[in-house]
Enzyme design. Sequence first.
Site, PDB file in Angstrom:
ATOM      1  N   LYS A 199       0.802  -1.207   0.000  1.00 56.77           N
ATOM      2  CA  LYS A 199       0.000   0.000   0.000  1.00 56.77           C
ATOM      3  C   LYS A 199       0.842   1.268   0.000  1.00 56.77           C
ATOM      4  O   LYS A 199       0.372   2.354  -0.287  1.00 56.77           O
ATOM      5  CB  LYS A 199      -0.902   0.022   1.255  1.00 56.77           C
ATOM      6  N   GLY A 200       2.124   1.096   0.401  1.00 57.84           N
ATOM      7  CA  GLY A 200       2.961   2.262   0.682  1.00 57.84           C
ATOM      8  C   GLY A 200       3.120   3.231  -0.469  1.00 57.84           C
ATOM      9  O   GLY A 200       3.324   4.422  -0.262  1.00 57.84           O
TER      10      GLY A 200
ATOM     11  N   ASP B 102       7.461   2.859  -2.512  1.00 59.13           N
ATOM     12  CA  ASP B 102       7.713   3.954  -1.570  1.00 59.13           C
ATOM     13  C   ASP B 102       9.129   3.869  -1.015  1.00 59.13           C
ATOM     14  O   ASP B 102       9.799   4.877  -0.855  1.00 59.13           O
ATOM     15  CB  ASP B 102       6.685   3.976  -0.437  1.00 59.13           C
TER      16      ASP B 102
ATOM     17  N   ASP C  59      14.313  -1.266   0.973  1.00 59.57           N
ATOM     18  CA  ASP C  59      15.051  -1.499   2.213  1.00 59.57           C
ATOM     19  C   ASP C  59      16.127  -2.550   1.934  1.00 59.57           C
ATOM     20  O   ASP C  59      17.251  -2.226   1.569  1.00 59.57           O
ATOM     21  CB  ASP C  59      14.074  -1.938   3.291  1.00 59.57           C
TER      22      ASP C  59
ATOM     23  N   VAL D 150      11.064   5.168   9.394  1.00 61.11           N
ATOM     24  CA  VAL D 150      10.385   6.401   8.968  1.00 61.11           C
ATOM     25  C   VAL D 150       8.904   6.169   8.665  1.00 61.11           C
ATOM     26  O   VAL D 150       8.490   5.055   8.320  1.00 61.11           O
ATOM     27  CB  VAL D 150      11.078   7.032   7.727  1.00 61.11           C
TER      28      VAL D 150
ATOM     29  N   ASP E 251       3.960   3.518   6.919  1.00 58.29           N
ATOM     30  CA  ASP E 251       3.106   3.335   8.101  1.00 58.29           C
ATOM     31  C   ASP E 251       3.812   2.681   9.275  1.00 58.29           C
ATOM     32  O   ASP E 251       4.905   2.121   9.135  1.00 58.29           O
ATOM     33  CB  ASP E 251       1.928   2.439   7.725  1.00 58.29           C
TER      34      ASP E 251
ATOM     35  N   ARG F  29       0.198   6.930   7.288  1.00 56.53           N
ATOM     36  CA  ARG F  29       0.438   6.989   5.841  1.00 56.53           C
ATOM     37  C   ARG F  29       0.031   8.342   5.263  1.00 56.53           C
ATOM     38  O   ARG F  29       0.541   8.758   4.228  1.00 56.53           O
ATOM     39  CB  ARG F  29      -0.370   5.895   5.117  1.00 56.53           C
TER      40      ARG F  29
HETATM   41  C1  PRP Z   1       7.575  -2.103   2.286  1.00 58.92           C
HETATM   42  C2  PRP Z   1       7.825  -1.306   1.005  1.00 58.92           C
HETATM   43  C3  PRP Z   1       8.364  -2.337   0.069  1.00 58.92           C
HETATM   44  C4  PRP Z   1       9.133  -3.266   0.982  1.00 58.92           C
HETATM   45  C5  PRP Z   1      10.585  -2.901   0.926  1.00 58.92           C
HETATM   46  O1  PRP Z   1       6.323  -2.709   2.204  1.00 58.92           O
HETATM   47  O2  PRP Z   1       6.635  -0.717   0.521  1.00 58.92           O
HETATM   48  O3  PRP Z   1       7.338  -3.025  -0.611  1.00 58.92           O
HETATM   49  O4  PRP Z   1       8.621  -3.073   2.301  1.00 58.92           O
HETATM   50  O5  PRP Z   1      11.336  -3.796   1.709  1.00 58.92           O
HETATM   51  P1  PRP Z   1      12.567  -4.640   1.103  1.00 58.92           P
HETATM   52  O6  PRP Z   1      13.360  -3.741   0.194  1.00 58.92           O
HETATM   53  O7  PRP Z   1      13.323  -5.020   2.349  1.00 58.92           O
HETATM   54  O8  PRP Z   1      12.003  -5.830   0.417  1.00 58.92           O
HETATM   55  P2  PRP Z   1       5.512  -3.264   3.459  1.00 58.92           P
HETATM   56  O9  PRP Z   1       5.715  -4.741   3.555  1.00 58.92           O
HETATM   57  O10 PRP Z   1       5.839  -2.446   4.677  1.00 58.92           O
HETATM   58  O11 PRP Z   1       3.992  -3.049   3.031  1.00 58.92           O
HETATM   59  P3  PRP Z   1       3.141  -1.692   2.789  1.00 58.92           P
HETATM   60  O12 PRP Z   1       3.684  -1.047   1.525  1.00 58.92           O
HETATM   61  O13 PRP Z   1       1.740  -2.181   2.611  1.00 58.92           O
HETATM   62  O14 PRP Z   1       3.314  -0.800   4.000  1.00 58.92           O
END
Ligand code: PRP
Length: 180
Positions: free
Chosen positions: A47-48, A104, A107, A157, A163, A169
């Site tokens: 969703k990010g 978004d 990581d 963050v 979130d 968000r």
């Molecule tokens: C977050 C972000 C990426 C992923 C990055 O999603 O939106 O999809 O983590 O992490 P990585 O580079 O370590 O793979 P999250 O699982 O928090 O879901 P969300 O977008 O619904 O908040």
Amino acid sequence: MVPYPPPDEVGEILITAAEIEQRVAELGREIAHDCADQVPLLVGILKGSVLFAADLMRAIGGPVEIDFMAVSSYGDATESSGVVRIVKDLDEPVAGRHVILVEDIIDSGLTMTYLLEHINAQGPASVRTCSLLAREGQQAPEVQLDYLGFEIPPAFVIGYGLDVAQRYRNLPFIAVYTGE
Ligand code: PRP
């Protein structure tokens, strides 16, 4: 009324709303330039990426389409396991399309690496990646990143799509989370 966001949970603002707006406009112009004779398909990862994808789409100006995927990664809550499960796939096939994956944050890079493989297997004309944020010192430096908004320090963050337990968000800026 309870203040929102709670002052003790929002620390330093790393990127202001104005800085986001300016950078998204730049990225939109860059993508529009690179896609001058194409109709790119933005693929927002739920969703990010929702706020970023919507603003980026407006910033591109020219013809552009959008689709969304939802994925969930297994493993503990703070670290991606690299095992990604597709919860919602694309609505339309992407064979022959110019795809831009929109995230978004990158990581570890494992989610984006998995998504690149998933899209590439479908025979698109091209696949590029775009992330608003990348955490410094990410674990998979080889991850393909074609458009990047900002590099941020390895803090937790929130805001502008990011979130904690689905909250924050809608904050218009990116800030350090200082809650429990
Ligand atoms: C977050 C972000 C990426 C992923 C990055 O999603 O939106 O999809 O983590 O992490 P990585 O580079 O370590 O793979 P999250 O699982 O928090 O879901 P969300 O977008 O619904 O908040």
